[in-house]
Design a protein around this motif. Structure first.
Motif, PDB file in Angstrom:
ATOM      1  N   THR A 297       0.829  -1.206   0.000  1.00 11.58           N
ATOM      2  CA  THR A 297       0.000   0.000   0.000  1.00 11.58           C
ATOM      3  C   THR A 297       0.863   1.256   0.000  1.00 11.58           C
ATOM      4  O   THR A 297       0.627   2.202  -0.774  1.00 11.58           O
ATOM      5  CB  THR A 297      -0.917   0.003   1.227  1.00 11.58           C
ATOM      6  OG1 THR A 297      -1.791  -1.121   1.164  1.00 11.58           O
ATOM      7  CG2 THR A 297      -1.737   1.282   1.297  1.00 11.58           C
ATOM      8  N   PHE A 298       1.887   1.285   0.844  1.00 11.63           N
ATOM      9  CA  PHE A 298       2.751   2.460   0.919  1.00 11.63           C
ATOM     10  C   PHE A 298       3.661   2.559  -0.313  1.00 11.63           C
ATOM     11  O   PHE A 298       4.082   3.660  -0.666  1.00 11.63           O
ATOM     12  CB  PHE A 298       3.569   2.431   2.201  1.00 11.63           C
ATOM     13  CG  PHE A 298       2.832   3.002   3.377  1.00 11.63           C
ATOM     14  CD1 PHE A 298       2.887   4.360   3.652  1.00 11.63           C
ATOM     15  CD2 PHE A 298       2.070   2.199   4.199  1.00 11.63           C
ATOM     16  CE1 PHE A 298       2.203   4.897   4.725  1.00 11.63           C
ATOM     17  CE2 PHE A 298       1.374   2.721   5.267  1.00 11.63           C
ATOM     18  CZ  PHE A 298       1.438   4.082   5.537  1.00 11.63           C
ATOM     19  N   CYS A 299       3.966   1.439  -0.947  1.00 13.43           N
ATOM     20  CA  CYS A 299       4.721   1.514  -2.205  1.00 13.43           C
ATOM     21  C   CYS A 299       3.956   2.327  -3.235  1.00 13.43           C
ATOM     22  O   CYS A 299       4.542   3.159  -3.960  1.00 13.43           O
ATOM     23  CB  CYS A 299       4.996   0.104  -2.740  1.00 13.43           C
ATOM     24  SG  CYS A 299       6.356  -0.764  -1.925  1.00 13.43           S
ATOM     25  N   ASN A 300       2.654   2.125  -3.314  1.00 11.39           N
ATOM     26  CA  ASN A 300       1.839   2.896  -4.257  1.00 11.39           C
ATOM     27  C   ASN A 300       1.836   4.377  -3.899  1.00 11.39           C
ATOM     28  O   ASN A 300       1.902   5.240  -4.784  1.00 11.39           O
ATOM     29  CB  ASN A 300       0.407   2.361  -4.270  1.00 11.39           C
ATOM     30  CG  ASN A 300       0.267   1.075  -5.058  1.00 11.39           C
ATOM     31  OD1 ASN A 300       0.908   0.900  -6.084  1.00 11.39           O
ATOM     32  ND2 ASN A 300      -0.557   0.159  -4.576  1.00 11.39           N
ATOM     33  N   GLN A 301       1.772   4.671  -2.601  1.00  7.58           N
ATOM     34  CA  GLN A 301       1.743   6.073  -2.185  1.00  7.58           C
ATOM     35  C   GLN A 301       3.068   6.769  -2.489  1.00  7.58           C
ATOM     36  O   GLN A 301       3.092   7.897  -2.985  1.00  7.58           O
ATOM     37  CB  GLN A 301       1.426   6.161  -0.691  1.00  7.58           C
ATOM     38  CG  GLN A 301       0.092   5.557  -0.287  1.00  7.58           C
ATOM     39  CD  GLN A 301      -1.074   6.211  -1.002  1.00  7.58           C
ATOM     40  OE1 GLN A 301      -1.179   7.431  -1.052  1.00  7.58           O
ATOM     41  NE2 GLN A 301      -1.949   5.399  -1.573  1.00  7.58           N
ATOM     42  N   PHE A 302       4.166   6.113  -2.188  1.00  6.55           N
ATOM     43  CA  PHE A 302       5.473   6.727  -2.436  1.00  6.55           C
ATOM     44  C   PHE A 302       5.778   6.796  -3.939  1.00  6.55           C
ATOM     45  O   PHE A 302       6.469   7.711  -4.392  1.00  6.55           O
ATOM     46  CB  PHE A 302       6.573   5.947  -1.717  1.00  6.55           C
ATOM     47  CG  PHE A 302       6.586   6.178  -0.226  1.00  6.55           C
ATOM     48  CD1 PHE A 302       6.786   7.439   0.302  1.00  6.55           C
ATOM     49  CD2 PHE A 302       6.399   5.117   0.659  1.00  6.55           C
ATOM     50  CE1 PHE A 302       6.797   7.652   1.677  1.00  6.55           C
ATOM     51  CE2 PHE A 302       6.411   5.316   2.029  1.00  6.55           C
ATOM     52  CZ  PHE A 302       6.607   6.590   2.537  1.00  6.55           C
ATOM     53  N   ALA A 303       5.288   5.830  -4.708  1.00  5.84           N
ATOM     54  CA  ALA A 303       5.538   5.828  -6.147  1.00  5.84           C
ATOM     55  C   ALA A 303       4.891   7.030  -6.827  1.00  5.84           C
ATOM     56  O   ALA A 303       5.435   7.582  -7.794  1.00  5.84           O
ATOM     57  CB  ALA A 303       5.044   4.529  -6.773  1.00  5.84           C
ATOM     58  N   THR A 304       3.717   7.446  -6.347  1.00  5.69           N
ATOM     59  CA  THR A 304       3.045   8.619  -6.928  1.00  5.69           C
ATOM     60  C   THR A 304       3.510   9.925  -6.293  1.00  5.69           C
ATOM     61  O   THR A 304       3.036  10.988  -6.699  1.00  5.69           O
ATOM     62  CB  THR A 304       1.525   8.491  -6.737  1.00  5.69           C
ATOM     63  OG1 THR A 304       1.223   8.352  -5.341  1.00  5.69           O
ATOM     64  CG2 THR A 304       0.978   7.282  -7.484  1.00  5.69           C
ATOM     65  N   ARG A 305       4.402   9.824  -5.274  1.00  2.00           N
ATOM     66  CA  ARG A 305       4.950  11.007  -4.596  1.00  2.00           C
ATOM     67  C   ARG A 305       3.842  11.893  -4.033  1.00  2.00           C
ATOM     68  O   ARG A 305       3.946  13.124  -4.004  1.00  2.00           O
ATOM     69  CB  ARG A 305       5.840  11.814  -5.551  1.00  2.00           C
ATOM     70  CG  ARG A 305       7.021  11.039  -6.097  1.00  2.00           C
ATOM     71  CD  ARG A 305       7.952  11.913  -6.899  1.00  2.00           C
ATOM     72  NE  ARG A 305       8.574  12.950  -6.077  1.00  2.00           N
ATOM     73  CZ  ARG A 305       9.647  12.768  -5.314  1.00  2.00           C
ATOM     74  NH1 ARG A 305      10.226  11.558  -5.255  1.00  2.00           N
ATOM     75  NH2 ARG A 305      10.138  13.770  -4.621  1.00  2.00           N
ATOM     76  N   ILE A 306       2.789  11.253  -3.540  1.00  2.00           N
ATOM     77  CA  ILE A 306       1.661  12.008  -3.016  1.00  2.00           C
ATOM     78  C   ILE A 306       2.043  12.779  -1.749  1.00  2.00           C
ATOM     79  O   ILE A 306       1.504  13.850  -1.473  1.00  2.00           O
ATOM     80  CB  ILE A 306       0.460  11.057  -2.748  1.00  2.00           C
ATOM     81  CG1 ILE A 306      -0.790  11.866  -2.385  1.00  2.00           C
ATOM     82  CG2 ILE A 306       0.797  10.060  -1.650  1.00  2.00           C
ATOM     83  CD1 ILE A 306      -1.271  12.772  -3.457  1.00  2.00           C
TER      84      ILE A 306
END
Length: 456
Positions: A297-306
């Motif tokens: 879940t956090f990989c997706n958040q960090f990947a989009t640099r949100i």
């Protein structure tokens, strides 16, 4: 000439020679005392040796023991750190194709292991316990969302313009999501609660959530559109039909199928399954898989640099609000499962004209409250399920409902739920020991009830 023995001689012989049973009993008692003494002596010796150790060594051992006991919290921090360092590994479409290996495979394995460890009879009893479903789901969907909605309106009314409106809409979205799939069952098991009840609430919550979540979200968000909130738009994804089809597919593959397979195997060979579960530590495997879900879940958040696109004020607000929400909703679940009522003659109750006995209506109220009060094990399941929110089924639901927008909008909506995942695991892990001690006290008349009488 020899003489015949008299009665007095017989008594003397009996007094001198105890019976074989008496001798055996005395030997057994003596051996028991020796065993107890033998057990206590090494413990006393070990305690004395520990006292002789340097203070820094004793403190160091205590710190290491605490860290090992709370390994899940440290594992949570490590999972988030790895997601920050290598987001492309666990993101959707990344190296390991997490949308399949994690979102489907890990969840399916969690419920396969859960099905292998549950009692079918108890699971069916809890599945038929309508009052358990009523209390848990009312709090999970309507109680949680009402509290969140009131907080969001208070923020809007304050006139603060520094907070990202899309992220605030994500908080509302989080409030209408069903309970999570993994952590609530694992925490209920660790606390000694009713795992069958927790599993039943996971199934019921995620099934009805497919229909309740889109409707509630539309009702809540639409009046806020004029304040800059993003309205869900599922154009191009099949609308509600696309949501229903996707959710049914994921529930069947990740929840129902593995759970049923686990139950079949468990009933075919219960002793062998129990031996294997103890040998391979199924409970620890479930918790590791839960950390894998958080990591992805956090990989997706960090990947989009949100985290870099949203203001720091917004992230701080979400972090503190998540902690407050979990604590408040846990208390609401506790009071919903065990309604608080002061004992007779309590100073909290009004004076009834100096009467020695309570009025009839108060006695009737106590009987009613006692009837609807859950046992401690079921209460633990309600608390861990009612206050939890899931991103495993929530993420695909959000991606469909906001399919008309880009990844930036979807990541902003998902941000509060992703942070809540870490919050609920950390607080639940800390509270497990407290809940377990409360259950083990055993001073509750309803503890032995697997189901509520008259409600299931």
């Amino acid at each position: 000439m020899s003489t015949l023995p008299t009665a007095a001689d017989d008594n003397a012989i009996l007094e001198e020679k105890p019976s074989a049973a008496t001798t055996a009993a005395q030997t057994s008692i003596g051996s028991d005392h020796q065993t107890v003494g033998g057990d206590e002596k090494p413990k006393e010796e070990e305690a004395r040796v520990q006292q002789q150790q340097p203070r820094w060594r004793r403190w160091g051992k205590a710190v290491v023991d605490y860290c090992l006991d709370q390994w899940l919290i440290f594992g949570l921090g490590l999972a988030i750190l790895l997601a920050w360092a290598f987001p492309s590994v666990g993101k959707t479409g990344g190296y390991i194709r997490a949308e399949y290996t994690v979102k489907w495979g890990a969840i399916a394995l969690i419920f396969l292991l859960t099905g292998l460890s549950l009692s079918t009879r108890h699971l069916i009893n809890q599945a038929l316990n309508w009052y358990l479903h009523f209390v848990t789901q009312i709090i999970s969907f309507f109680g949680f969302s009402a509290v969140v909605y009131a907080v969001i309106w208070a923020i809007v009314g304050s006139g603060n313009t520094h907070l990202d409106r899309t992220v605030l809409g994500g908080i509302i979205t989080m409030g209408v999501l069903p309970t999570t799939l993994a952590s609530n069952v694992a925490m209920t098991r660790n606390a000694g609660g009713n795992v069958e009840a927790a599993t039943a609430e996971v199934v019921v919550g995620n099934v009805i959530g497919v229909f309740i979540t889109p409707s509630l979200l539309t009702i809540y968000i639409r009046p806020l559109q004029k304040y800059g909130f993003t309205i869900p738009d599922s154009s191009g994804s099949g609308g509600l039909t696309g949501i229903y089809v996707h959710m049914i597919e994921q529930l069947s593959a990740c929840l129902f199928g593995p759970l049923i397979v686990g139950q079949i195997l468990q009933n075919l060979s219960p002793e062998r399954v129990k031996k294997i579960s103890l040998q391979f530590k199924f409970s620890y495997i479930n918790q590791v898989l839960m950390l894998v879900l958080v990591w992805s879940t956090f990989c997706n958040q960090f990947a989009t640099r949100i985290f870099w696109h949203v203001s720091s004020e917004t992230i701080i607000l979400v972090a503190f609000l998540n902690v407050a929400l979990y604590l408040v909703m846990s208390l609401v679940c506790l009071w919903g499962a065990r309604p608080p009522l002061p004992p007779p003659k309590s100073p909290l109750l009004p004076c009834f004209g100096g009467q020695e006995e309570e009025p009839a209506y108060m006695r009737a109220l106590r009987r009613f409250v006692k009837r609807i009060t859950f046992g401690k094990k079921e209460t633990a399941a309600i608390c861990f399920c009612g206050a939890a929110k899931g991103l495993v089924l929530g993420a695909p639901l959000i991606s469909i409902m906001y399919s008309a927008y880009g990844d930036d909008i979807q990541s902003a909506v998902t941000l509060p739920i992703a942070l809540y995942q870490g919050t609920q695991i950390a607080i639940a892990q800390i509270s497990v020991r407290v809940v377990k001690a409360w259950i083990l006290r055993g001073d509750d008349e309803t503890d032995d009830k697997d189901t509520k009488e008259g409600t299931g």
